[in-house]
Motif scaffolding. Structure first.
Motif, PDB file in Angstrom:
ATOM      1  N   ILE A   1       0.884  -1.159   0.000  1.00 54.43           N
ATOM      2  CA  ILE A   1       0.000   0.000   0.000  1.00 54.43           C
ATOM      3  C   ILE A   1       0.921   1.207   0.000  1.00 54.43           C
ATOM      4  O   ILE A   1       1.776   1.351   0.881  1.00 54.43           O
ATOM      5  CB  ILE A   1      -0.926  -0.021   1.230  1.00 54.43           C
ATOM      6  CG1 ILE A   1      -1.899  -1.214   1.113  1.00 54.43           C
ATOM      7  CG2 ILE A   1      -1.671   1.298   1.353  1.00 54.43           C
ATOM      8  CD1 ILE A   1      -2.784  -1.425   2.317  1.00 54.43           C
ATOM      9  N   ILE A   2       0.789   2.052  -1.023  1.00 53.28           N
ATOM     10  CA  ILE A   2       1.704   3.191  -1.195  1.00 53.28           C
ATOM     11  C   ILE A   2       0.931   4.483  -0.988  1.00 53.28           C
ATOM     12  O   ILE A   2       0.345   5.025  -1.923  1.00 53.28           O
ATOM     13  CB  ILE A   2       2.374   3.165  -2.588  1.00 53.28           C
ATOM     14  CG1 ILE A   2       3.055   1.812  -2.830  1.00 53.28           C
ATOM     15  CG2 ILE A   2       3.377   4.308  -2.719  1.00 53.28           C
ATOM     16  CD1 ILE A   2       3.591   1.627  -4.229  1.00 53.28           C
ATOM     17  N   ARG A   3       0.933   4.962   0.219  1.00 54.51           N
ATOM     18  CA  ARG A   3       0.202   6.198   0.544  1.00 54.51           C
ATOM     19  C   ARG A   3       0.952   7.441   0.068  1.00 54.51           C
ATOM     20  O   ARG A   3       0.339   8.418  -0.327  1.00 54.51           O
ATOM     21  CB  ARG A   3      -0.054   6.277   2.048  1.00 54.51           C
ATOM     22  CG  ARG A   3      -1.111   5.300   2.517  1.00 54.51           C
ATOM     23  CD  ARG A   3      -1.394   5.448   4.012  1.00 54.51           C
ATOM     24  NE  ARG A   3      -2.521   4.623   4.412  1.00 54.51           N
ATOM     25  CZ  ARG A   3      -2.431   3.346   4.758  1.00 54.51           C
ATOM     26  NH1 ARG A   3      -1.259   2.738   4.730  1.00 54.51           N
ATOM     27  NH2 ARG A   3      -3.505   2.677   5.109  1.00 54.51           N
ATOM     28  N   GLN A   4       2.278   7.399   0.161  1.00 59.58           N
ATOM     29  CA  GLN A   4       3.089   8.544  -0.239  1.00 59.58           C
ATOM     30  C   GLN A   4       4.167   8.083  -1.221  1.00 59.58           C
ATOM     31  O   GLN A   4       5.264   7.689  -0.818  1.00 59.58           O
ATOM     32  CB  GLN A   4       3.730   9.190   0.994  1.00 59.58           C
ATOM     33  CG  GLN A   4       2.690   9.772   1.926  1.00 59.58           C
ATOM     34  CD  GLN A   4       3.315  10.391   3.165  1.00 59.58           C
ATOM     35  OE1 GLN A   4       4.262   9.850   3.728  1.00 59.58           O
ATOM     36  NE2 GLN A   4       2.775  11.525   3.567  1.00 59.58           N
ATOM     37  N   PRO A   5       3.855   8.125  -2.511  1.00 57.50           N
ATOM     38  CA  PRO A   5       4.818   7.663  -3.518  1.00 57.50           C
ATOM     39  C   PRO A   5       6.102   8.487  -3.513  1.00 57.50           C
ATOM     40  O   PRO A   5       6.091   9.683  -3.248  1.00 57.50           O
ATOM     41  CB  PRO A   5       4.064   7.865  -4.834  1.00 57.50           C
ATOM     42  CG  PRO A   5       2.633   7.961  -4.460  1.00 57.50           C
ATOM     43  CD  PRO A   5       2.593   8.548  -3.094  1.00 57.50           C
TER      44      PRO A   5
ATOM     45  N   LEU B   1      -0.919  14.496  -5.296  1.00 60.52           N
ATOM     46  CA  LEU B   1      -1.409  13.143  -5.564  1.00 60.52           C
ATOM     47  C   LEU B   1      -1.937  12.588  -4.247  1.00 60.52           C
ATOM     48  O   LEU B   1      -1.172  12.296  -3.334  1.00 60.52           O
ATOM     49  CB  LEU B   1      -0.286  12.263  -6.111  1.00 60.52           C
ATOM     50  CG  LEU B   1      -0.664  10.837  -6.495  1.00 60.52           C
ATOM     51  CD1 LEU B   1      -1.617  10.821  -7.686  1.00 60.52           C
ATOM     52  CD2 LEU B   1       0.599  10.033  -6.817  1.00 60.52           C
ATOM     53  N   LYS B   2      -3.233  12.464  -4.165  1.00 59.01           N
ATOM     54  CA  LYS B   2      -3.870  12.034  -2.916  1.00 59.01           C
ATOM     55  C   LYS B   2      -4.221  10.549  -3.005  1.00 59.01           C
ATOM     56  O   LYS B   2      -4.960  10.125  -3.890  1.00 59.01           O
ATOM     57  CB  LYS B   2      -5.134  12.855  -2.674  1.00 59.01           C
ATOM     58  CG  LYS B   2      -5.883  12.470  -1.419  1.00 59.01           C
ATOM     59  CD  LYS B   2      -7.163  13.273  -1.292  1.00 59.01           C
ATOM     60  CE  LYS B   2      -7.974  12.782  -0.101  1.00 59.01           C
ATOM     61  NZ  LYS B   2      -9.298  13.405  -0.069  1.00 59.01           N
ATOM     62  N   TRP B   3      -3.664   9.770  -2.067  1.00 60.19           N
ATOM     63  CA  TRP B   3      -4.004   8.350  -1.975  1.00 60.19           C
ATOM     64  C   TRP B   3      -5.409   8.247  -1.415  1.00 60.19           C
ATOM     65  O   TRP B   3      -5.737   8.864  -0.392  1.00 60.19           O
ATOM     66  CB  TRP B   3      -3.003   7.637  -1.072  1.00 60.19           C
ATOM     67  CG  TRP B   3      -3.252   6.166  -0.895  1.00 60.19           C
ATOM     68  CD1 TRP B   3      -2.836   5.171  -1.715  1.00 60.19           C
ATOM     69  CD2 TRP B   3      -3.954   5.520   0.174  1.00 60.19           C
ATOM     70  NE1 TRP B   3      -3.225   3.938  -1.238  1.00 60.19           N
ATOM     71  CE2 TRP B   3      -3.921   4.135  -0.071  1.00 60.19           C
ATOM     72  CE3 TRP B   3      -4.608   5.987   1.313  1.00 60.19           C
ATOM     73  CZ2 TRP B   3      -4.519   3.210   0.771  1.00 60.19           C
ATOM     74  CZ3 TRP B   3      -5.213   5.071   2.153  1.00 60.19           C
ATOM     75  CH2 TRP B   3      -5.163   3.694   1.883  1.00 60.19           C
ATOM     76  N   LEU B   4      -6.281   7.488  -2.093  1.00 60.97           N
ATOM     77  CA  LEU B   4      -7.659   7.329  -1.639  1.00 60.97           C
ATOM     78  C   LEU B   4      -7.839   6.041  -0.842  1.00 60.97           C
ATOM     79  O   LEU B   4      -8.317   6.054   0.281  1.00 60.97           O
ATOM     80  CB  LEU B   4      -8.623   7.364  -2.828  1.00 60.97           C
ATOM     81  CG  LEU B   4      -8.598   8.639  -3.669  1.00 60.97           C
ATOM     82  CD1 LEU B   4      -9.513   8.507  -4.881  1.00 60.97           C
ATOM     83  CD2 LEU B   4      -8.975   9.852  -2.822  1.00 60.97           C
ATOM     84  N   PHE B   5      -7.446   4.926  -1.458  1.00 62.68           N
ATOM     85  CA  PHE B   5      -7.545   3.623  -0.795  1.00 62.68           C
ATOM     86  C   PHE B   5      -6.845   2.592  -1.653  1.00 62.68           C
ATOM     87  O   PHE B   5      -6.391   2.898  -2.755  1.00 62.68           O
ATOM     88  CB  PHE B   5      -9.012   3.217  -0.544  1.00 62.68           C
ATOM     89  CG  PHE B   5      -9.857   3.126  -1.789  1.00 62.68           C
ATOM     90  CD1 PHE B   5     -10.014   1.914  -2.457  1.00 62.68           C
ATOM     91  CD2 PHE B   5     -10.506   4.244  -2.302  1.00 62.68           C
ATOM     92  CE1 PHE B   5     -10.791   1.819  -3.596  1.00 62.68           C
ATOM     93  CE2 PHE B   5     -11.283   4.159  -3.444  1.00 62.68           C
ATOM     94  CZ  PHE B   5     -11.426   2.940  -4.099  1.00 62.68           C
ATOM     95  N   ALA B   6      -6.766   1.386  -1.145  1.00 66.75           N
ATOM     96  CA  ALA B   6      -6.167   0.283  -1.900  1.00 66.75           C
ATOM     97  C   ALA B   6      -7.079  -0.921  -1.781  1.00 66.75           C
ATOM     98  O   ALA B   6      -7.654  -1.173  -0.720  1.00 66.75           O
ATOM     99  CB  ALA B   6      -4.779  -0.044  -1.360  1.00 66.75           C
ATOM    100  N   ASP B   7      -7.224  -1.634  -2.871  1.00 63.49           N
ATOM    101  CA  ASP B   7      -7.985  -2.884  -2.892  1.00 63.49           C
ATOM    102  C   ASP B   7      -7.008  -4.038  -3.061  1.00 63.49           C
ATOM    103  O   ASP B   7      -6.111  -3.974  -3.909  1.00 63.49           O
ATOM    104  CB  ASP B   7      -8.966  -2.920  -4.070  1.00 63.49           C
ATOM    105  CG  ASP B   7     -10.178  -2.031  -3.861  1.00 63.49           C
ATOM    106  OD1 ASP B   7     -10.539  -1.792  -2.692  1.00 63.49           O
ATOM    107  OD2 ASP B   7     -10.750  -1.574  -4.871  1.00 63.49           O
ATOM    108  N   GLU B   8      -7.208  -5.079  -2.261  1.00 63.45           N
ATOM    109  CA  GLU B   8      -6.402  -6.277  -2.431  1.00 63.45           C
ATOM    110  C   GLU B   8      -6.966  -7.083  -3.598  1.00 63.45           C
ATOM    111  O   GLU B   8      -8.183  -7.255  -3.722  1.00 63.45           O
ATOM    112  CB  GLU B   8      -6.426  -7.117  -1.153  1.00 63.45           C
ATOM    113  CG  GLU B   8      -5.519  -8.325  -1.230  1.00 63.45           C
ATOM    114  CD  GLU B   8      -5.494  -9.142   0.059  1.00 63.45           C
ATOM    115  OE1 GLU B   8      -5.053 -10.304  -0.010  1.00 63.45           O
ATOM    116  OE2 GLU B   8      -5.919  -8.624   1.107  1.00 63.45           O
ATOM    117  N   LEU B   9      -6.080  -7.556  -4.452  1.00 64.38           N
ATOM    118  CA  LEU B   9      -6.508  -8.342  -5.605  1.00 64.38           C
ATOM    119  C   LEU B   9      -6.444  -9.825  -5.260  1.00 64.38           C
ATOM    120  O   LEU B   9      -5.505 -10.285  -4.617  1.00 64.38           O
ATOM    121  CB  LEU B   9      -5.618  -8.042  -6.808  1.00 64.38           C
ATOM    122  CG  LEU B   9      -5.623  -6.579  -7.275  1.00 64.38           C
ATOM    123  CD1 LEU B   9      -4.646  -6.380  -8.424  1.00 64.38           C
ATOM    124  CD2 LEU B   9      -7.021  -6.138  -7.676  1.00 64.38           C
TER     125      LEU B   9
END
Length: 193
Positions: free
Chosen positions: A10-14, A144-152
């Motif tokens: 999960i990359i909140r701050q690239p 660039l605002k991280w919104l969320f991450a989905d697990e695949l």
């Protein structure tokens, strides 16, 4: 812009300085504008989860360069690949086509130096045109605002990998048949024996 990036994290701050400088658009954090496309390149690693990170990019006040599949684009990516200074280093964001030889295996022919730029462009214009977004500066990364991450899931990754294999097969057939019609083909064929 809503953008996507697949990763085992999960990359909140690239980190815009993490990417390779010899990538097609130079250094930066690369994203896709299509979730479907981003998920196609997901992979699995033992004991790792796979995520699609979802972001929103505010382009306000940013220097955005947009490229198309043309001679300027080919020259730019070839110079970056070969380690020349980034001619668009003042851009905060670059939006443009992904060179299909970075998506599909073309056996190194396009970047071999055996082809003229106009021939390379003709080959790179084959097949689907997917765009990438390179966030190149800290200023752009701050917008660039991280919104969320989905697990695949394993099954969704497997399905996308099948899609990519089928698309790559179709692309290679088109690539081979087009290559045979190009003037340099006879010279390359003769060199390879």
């Amino acid at each position: 812009m809503k953008l996507y990036h697949t990763s085992h994290q999960i990359i909140r701050q690239p980190d815009v300085n993490y990417g390779r400088r010899n990538a097609d658009f130079g250094g930066g954090f690369y994203l896709a504008e299509s979730r479907d496309f981003a998920e196609r390149w997901a992979s699995e690693q033992k004991d790792e989860k796979t995520y699609v990170n979802i972001y929103e990019l505010d382009l306000t006040g940013l220097n955005v360069v947009t490229l198309t599949r043309d001679a300027e684009w080919v020259e730019y990516i070839f110079k970056n690949r070969n380690g020349f200074a980034d001619s668009k280093a003042d851009a905060d964001v670059i939006i443009g086509p992904i060179a299909n030889d970075t998506i599909y295996d073309t056996y190194g022919i396009i970047g071999s130096g055996l082809l003229k730029n106009d021939t390379a462009l003709a080959l790179l214009q084959l097949g689907p045109c997917y765009r990438q977004i390179a966030v190149k500066t800290e200023k752009a990364a701050s917008q660039l605002k991280w919104l969320f991450a989905d697990e695949l899931s394993h099954s969704s990754i497997a399905a996308f990998r099948t899609t990519v294999r089928n698309e790559e097969r179709e692309y290679r057939e088109l690539f081979a048949s087009t290559l045979e019609t190009l003037p340099e083909f006879a010279e390359i064929d003769e060199m390879l024996g």
